[in-house]
Design a protein around this motif. Structure first.
Motif: not given
Length: 433
Positions: A157, A265, A288, A268-269
């Motif tokens: 990320n 997920d 996602s 990504y978050k």
């Protein structure tokens, strides 16, 4: 290793110039099974991985439109892909087409005589040296490969790494440093999928990648000239480095119940900064994010190994197809028609729609690639294979589960893997064993 800007893609061990023909081969080219002289059946059963991309799912539909042969898809859950496929096979259930890993170890596991020989199909000659190291055993081709090899590395990320003030790790020393910096900022460094198990083998193997340029180490293991459990060998060091990451608190607290589906997920978050997966996981990330471009905006991908940014790769099970012998000539003929369509008339659309690099001659690189897909290519350019043909390796994720749960030490894991490899290699009567 480099990939050309026009057309070109990876083999397991070396660069391969590639391309494809615009039409499929006649059924008479089939040299194995009983399907060569029979009229094709009106339907086929396909065991397929639920992680198949939309482009692969469309391939099945497009085949039916082009030939009139109905495709009955049997879902094999990606979360238990290997074990579910093997279990179904041992019950005596056989599909007409089986999507699975195109490796010598897999072919041996199911027995080469169980599959139709695809050696004389046109795609083989149009794939450069690919089938010298994948999809074949003892000089015969049993699997048709349509996709670029899976590239294994670190998804990260971008915002999390920036917040922690760290750059993208390029080796395990930097990975450990990044882990400590992320922990200090209250960010989970690495999401590990202990419940899914199979992703746990990616980081230990990644450590080994820069010791295996040209598949030197992997070939030594395959020929019994090196041991998995050599205390000073790359594999033991890789398992030790993996355990060190756990001991340093790099994994999320619920790593034992973590799953592949949740890992994408989480990264990504930004609830976890990194996870180790393969390039085929992009499909899951897109679920996602909504699109590959949105994934690229938030997430990056890079190779990492012991001392360098060397990614490791292996032939992907997604889009790799076997045609099992079923004893039904019409079904076997229909299976060959599918192989021919997937590697012939249906291939250009598969490549363009799937936004992946071709492995069969004649098709240009797809247009409109997202940045993360270019990062897969860049990681491959500096990649190395690692033990993809080693028999008996299927128990590695289960052994790592024991390692993570404190039931085994790194050397015990390596000892058990060496025993598993020895048993499988001897059972297969491999030279040197």
């Amino acid at each position: 290793m480099k990939i050309g800007t026009k057309a070109g893609v990876a083999t397991i061990a070396a660069l391969l110039a590639v391309g494809i023909a615009g039409c499929s081969n006649p059924v008479s080219n089939n040299s194995g099974g009983s399907g060569g002289s029979a009229a094709p059946a009106k339907s086929i059963t396909v065991w397929h991985n639920t992680a198949d991309s939309p482009a692969l799912l469309d391939l099945y539909k497009n085949f039916t439109k082009a030939t009139g042969i109905k495709v009955n898809l049997i879902d094999i859950p990606s979360n238990s892909f290997e074990t579910t496929t093997q279990t179904k096979w041992t019950t005596g259930d056989k599909p007409d087409i089986m999507e699975y890993h195109p490796t010598s170890a897999a072919i041996l596991q199911f027995n080469p005589s169980s599959f139709q020989d695809l050696s004389n199909q046109a795609f083989v000659a149009k794939s450069g040296d690919l089938y010298k190291s994948a999809g074949s055993y003892n000089g015969k081709v049993y699997a048709a490969i349509t996709q670029m090899p899976s590239i294994f590395g670190i998804y990260y990320n971008k915002a999390d790494l920036k917040k922690a003030g760290v750059t993208v790790p390029t080796n395990f020393t930097e990975l450990m440093s990044a882990c400590k910096a992320l922990v200090a900022k209250g960010i989970t460094p690495i999401y590990e999928s202990g419940n899914s198990q199979w992703p746990t083998q990616i980081l230990p193997a990644a450590y080994v990648a820069d010791s295996n340029k040209g598949n030197v180490y992997g070939q030594q293991l395959f020929e019994n000239k090196a041991k998995v459990n050599d205390p000073n060998g790359p594999m033991v060091k890789g398992i030790e480095a993996y355990k060190a990451l756990q001991n340093a608190g790099c994994f999320q607290k619920d790593f034992a119940t973590g799953t592949f589906e949740k890992s994408t997920d989480a990264v990504y978050k930004g609830t976890a900064a990194m996870t180790a997966l393969h390039s085929d996981a992009l499909t899951q990330f897109v679920q996602s994010a909504g699109s590959a471009q949105k994934v690229s905006d938030a997430v990056g991908f890079a190779g990492v190994s012991a001392t360098s940014p060397t990614a490791w790769f292996g032939p992907s099970p997604l889009g790799s197809y076997y045609a099992p012998k079923t004893g039904d000539a019409a079904r076997e003929a229909a299976a060959i028609k599918f192989i021919q369509y997937a590697t012939g008339a249906g291939y250009p659309k598969l490549i363009e729609e799937g936004k992946t690099y071709p492995v069969i001659q004649g098709v240009p690189n797809p247009t409109g690639l997202a940045p993360i897909q270019e990062e897969y290519k860049a990681a491959y350019d500096n990649g190395a294979t690692i033990g993809v043909n080693l028999p008996g390796w299927g128990t590695f994720p289960a052994e790592l589960s024991k390692l993570l749960n404190g039931q085994e030490t790194p050397i015990q894991v390596a000892n058990n893997m060496q025993s598993s490899v020895e048993q499988a290699a001897k059972a297969a009567s491999l030279p040197g064993w």
